[in-house]
Design a protein around this motif. Structure first.
Motif, PDB file in Angstrom:
ATOM      1  N   CYS A 320       7.152 -30.555  42.621  1.00 25.53           N
ATOM      2  CA  CYS A 320       8.031 -30.209  41.415  1.00 25.53           C
ATOM      3  C   CYS A 320       8.910 -31.570  41.198  1.00 25.53           C
ATOM      4  O   CYS A 320       9.428 -32.169  42.162  1.00 25.53           O
ATOM      5  CB  CYS A 320       8.816 -28.770  41.660  1.00 25.53           C
ATOM      6  SG  CYS A 320       7.900 -27.495  42.185  1.00 25.53           S
ATOM      7  N   TYR A 371      17.855 -23.674  34.711  1.00 26.79           N
ATOM      8  CA  TYR A 371      16.591 -24.570  34.719  1.00 26.79           C
ATOM      9  C   TYR A 371      17.330 -26.099  35.071  1.00 26.79           C
ATOM     10  O   TYR A 371      18.052 -26.693  34.269  1.00 26.79           O
ATOM     11  CB  TYR A 371      15.818 -24.618  33.589  1.00 26.79           C
ATOM     12  CG  TYR A 371      15.155 -23.110  33.306  1.00 26.79           C
ATOM     13  CD1 TYR A 371      13.913 -22.858  33.607  1.00 26.79           C
ATOM     14  CD2 TYR A 371      15.938 -21.953  32.462  1.00 26.79           C
ATOM     15  CE1 TYR A 371      13.519 -21.614  33.254  1.00 26.79           C
ATOM     16  CE2 TYR A 371      15.130 -21.020  31.882  1.00 26.79           C
ATOM     17  CZ  TYR A 371      14.125 -20.936  32.700  1.00 26.79           C
ATOM     18  OH  TYR A 371      13.613 -19.466  32.373  1.00 26.79           O
ATOM     19  N   HIS A 373      15.393 -28.779  34.739  1.00 28.71           N
ATOM     20  CA  HIS A 373      14.275 -29.841  34.495  1.00 28.71           C
ATOM     21  C   HIS A 373      14.911 -30.816  33.590  1.00 28.71           C
ATOM     22  O   HIS A 373      15.094 -31.043  32.419  1.00 28.71           O
ATOM     23  CB  HIS A 373      13.345 -28.951  33.684  1.00 28.71           C
ATOM     24  CG  HIS A 373      12.616 -27.927  34.236  1.00 28.71           C
ATOM     25  ND1 HIS A 373      12.256 -26.651  33.597  1.00 28.71           N
ATOM     26  CD2 HIS A 373      12.128 -27.817  35.494  1.00 28.71           C
ATOM     27  CE1 HIS A 373      11.618 -25.738  34.349  1.00 28.71           C
ATOM     28  NE2 HIS A 373      11.795 -26.354  35.668  1.00 28.71           N
ATOM     29  N   GLU A 377       7.791 -31.197  33.714  1.00 31.96           N
ATOM     30  CA  GLU A 377       7.574 -30.420  34.983  1.00 31.96           C
ATOM     31  C   GLU A 377       6.015 -29.697  34.822  1.00 31.96           C
ATOM     32  O   GLU A 377       5.848 -28.701  33.853  1.00 31.96           O
ATOM     33  CB  GLU A 377       8.368 -29.475  35.302  1.00 31.96           C
ATOM     34  CG  GLU A 377       8.411 -28.682  36.672  1.00 31.96           C
ATOM     35  CD  GLU A 377       8.613 -29.560  37.735  1.00 31.96           C
ATOM     36  OE1 GLU A 377       7.511 -30.035  38.062  1.00 31.96           O
ATOM     37  OE2 GLU A 377       9.735 -30.020  37.913  1.00 31.96           O
ATOM     38  N   ALA A 380       5.432 -25.944  35.134  1.00 34.97           N
ATOM     39  CA  ALA A 380       5.978 -25.191  34.038  1.00 34.97           C
ATOM     40  C   ALA A 380       5.445 -25.387  32.798  1.00 34.97           C
ATOM     41  O   ALA A 380       5.703 -24.759  31.900  1.00 34.97           O
ATOM     42  CB  ALA A 380       7.667 -25.298  34.134  1.00 34.97           C
ATOM     43  N   THR A 413      10.532 -23.277  40.116  1.00 32.65           N
ATOM     44  CA  THR A 413       9.324 -23.863  39.919  1.00 32.65           C
ATOM     45  C   THR A 413       8.375 -24.094  41.032  1.00 32.65           C
ATOM     46  O   THR A 413       7.299 -23.502  40.918  1.00 32.65           O
ATOM     47  CB  THR A 413       9.353 -25.192  39.207  1.00 32.65           C
ATOM     48  OG1 THR A 413      10.077 -25.327  38.013  1.00 32.65           O
ATOM     49  CG2 THR A 413       8.117 -25.733  38.825  1.00 32.65           C
TER      50      THR A 413
END
Length: 533
Positions: A320, A371, A373, A377, A380, A413
């Protein structure tokens, strides 16, 4: 002066000490070990950060060397402070760094385009085409995906490519003059044939056929580094290399080098997870799990990379792009609040306080969602990152629930990918964790056990991580003729190691499962944010 202190000083004085260096995403670490590989004699470090330039994540090569020199100087000072001896020669050295990415050089050794790191997700068309051609998953961050994307985009530098390597391979070549790579790091550049221990010959041919029209002079086998297994001699420190690492001129050349490795492989070594049915989780800027396989997977999964251990055994990797960076940003904000309130708190104490508070949170984090991110990602389905904190009106917003949600978010994730391994019937006997977030005992480790529904072990070297792991691989050079890597780790390194195991708690398992269901559903919010912002 104790006997161990005297022995440590003597190992440094006589040039028997072993140096491990790892270039991580946010920190360059150096670790010095003695005759006993479990004894850390000195450490050094240097903080650095990637830059987002022209919509690509990168580091400058000048930053690589200034950072390496600073980390090494810090280690030398630590050794002198602890043992009263200055490091002037070394028995062995190992270099590790973040895997994947793209460093392309011409025949004169000049970098053709800025370093493209693993964090870039602009290689979608190339990764998709290569996956279809090879019949194995080629993730966006793999070096071959970056190279093929450059071919597809008709980038002018492709015609001048002489070599392509990873960050660890680049540093190793500058220090030794050898264009080689450990098999674990090489497996993140291009698929490895487990029977030969080298690049898959059939896939090399397929790649050359794919690029024949656009890049007729490109021969991939000639461009990639030579592949070496753990324990194989990989060169010695040259005079120019010694001067690069230590500009003071005190460091003498001649130290033996192990093959350069990626951070995934050194993480496996640092947690003794190189045998089948073992695995490890490494948490930093990115987070990934490595599980050593007993048999090949039945299907191709976009969530899983197929890489190898430093000894060449097949590994399923759940990688990830986003790990603990967003969590760190929140911790920094709380630290600033304490400072503004006139009660400043040391960074380690900030994490300790927040993590301990998370233990009082509800098992599902009270309906909160986090989240992490910052970057795209792939697992995802996100091309770009948008860190978000989301809650419904009936959720319970408390500090304990908030921090628990942030910690769960680090594992969110990753857990999606680990569910795929469960569906493949992959069995785990032990899972080890390492990285700075596991330094606060019993918190992140416990939550990870709940997320994986499996026991999670943390050792006393958890925070040293890959720098110690690559130092151990360098020390293994002296034992490789008599012991395989797994036996060496079991008998010479981890026998009697101080390991703490967290068993999954039923409430944590159920709570995280509820959180993950919401997390998966809420990815639609993430996708909307990427489109709108």
């Amino acid at each position: 002066m104790t006997a161990s202190h005297t022995a440590a000083a003597e190992a440094i004085r006589t040039g028997r000490a072993t140096l491990g260096i790892e270039l991580g995403s946010t920190r360059i670490k150096a670790c010095l070990i003695g005759d006993d590989p479990t004894e850390v004699l000195a450490v050094g470090g240097h903080a650095w950060e990637n830059s987002f330039v022209d919509r690509r994540w990168t580091y400058g090569l000048d930053e690589v060397w200034s950072g390496l020199q600073a980390a090494y100087a810090d280690l030398v000072a630590d050794a002198e402070r602890r043992h009263g001896v200055r490091v002037e020669s070394l028995g062995a050295i190992g270099v590790s760094a973040m895997m994947h990415g793209y460093l392309a050089f011409d025949a004169a050794g000049e970098l053709l385009v800025p370093f493209r790191t693993w964090r870039n997700t602009s290689t979608g068309p190339a990764a998709e085409a290569l996956t279809a051609s090879f019949g194995v998953n080629i993730p966006l961050r793999w070096s071959v995906a970056h190279l093929y994307q450059a071919v597809l985009d008709d980038e002018s530098h492709v015609a001048d490519i002489d070599t392509v390597t990873t960050l660890a391979g680049y540093v190793h070549r500058q220090l030794t003059g050898r264009h080689v790579l450990g098999v674990g790091d090489a497996s993140g550049m291009f698929p490895i044939d487990s029977a030969t221990g080298g690049y898959d010959a059939e896939m090399l041919s397929r790649f050359d056929a794919l690029v024949a029209d656009r890049a007729p002079g490109l021969n991939l086998a000639a461009v990639l580094p030579e592949v070496l297994p753990a324990g194989r001699a990989a060169g010695v420190l040259t005079p120019d290399g010694a001067a690069l690492l230590d500009p003071t001129g005190a460091l003498r050349p001649g130290a033996a080098f192990c093959p350069p490795e990626g951070d995934a492989g050194t993480g496996m070594v640092a947690t003794n997870a190189v045998a089948p049915r073992t695995g490890n989780v490494s948490a930093g800027t990115s987070i990934f799990a490595m599980v050593v396989l007993e048999k090949p997977l039945e299907r191709v999964h976009h969530e899983l990379d197929l890489v190898t251990t430093p000894a060449g055994h097949a590994v399923a990797m759940v990688h990830c792009n986003n790990g603990a960076s967003e969590l760190a940003a929140w911790a920094d904000m709380f630290a600033r609040f304490a400072q503004a309130a006139g009660a400043p708190v040391e960074p380690d104490a900030v994490y300790e306080t927040l993590f301990r508070e998370a233990l009082a949170g509800e098992p599902d984090a009270g309906g909160l969602l986090a989240y992490n991110h910052l970057a795209g990602e792939p697992i995802a389905g996100l091309d770009e990152g948008r860190p978000l904190f989301v809650r419904t009106p009936d959720s319970r917003l408390t500090l304990a629930n908030f921090i628990r949600a942030q910690l769960y978010g680090v594992f969110g994730t990753l857990s999606l990918g680990m569910r795929v391994l469960e569906e493949e019937g992959v069995r785990l006997e032990r899972m080890f964790a390492h990285g700075g977030m596991f330094r606060t005992a019993g918190v992140a480790q416990r939550f990870l056990a709940g997320a994986l529904d499996a026991p999670v072990a943390v050792g006393e070297t958890a925070s040293e991580g890959g720098a110690w792991g690559i130092a151990v691989l360098a020390a293994y050079l002296a034992a490789a003729d008599e012991l395989d890597l797994s036996t060496y780790l079991d008998t010479r390194v981890f026998a009697g190691a101080d390991i703490t195991v967290a068993e999954p708690l039923p409430d944590d398992v159920a709570g995280f499962a509820t959180y993950l269901d919401r997390y998966r559903a809420g990815l639609a919010v993430e996708a909307a944010a990427v489109s709108a912002l």
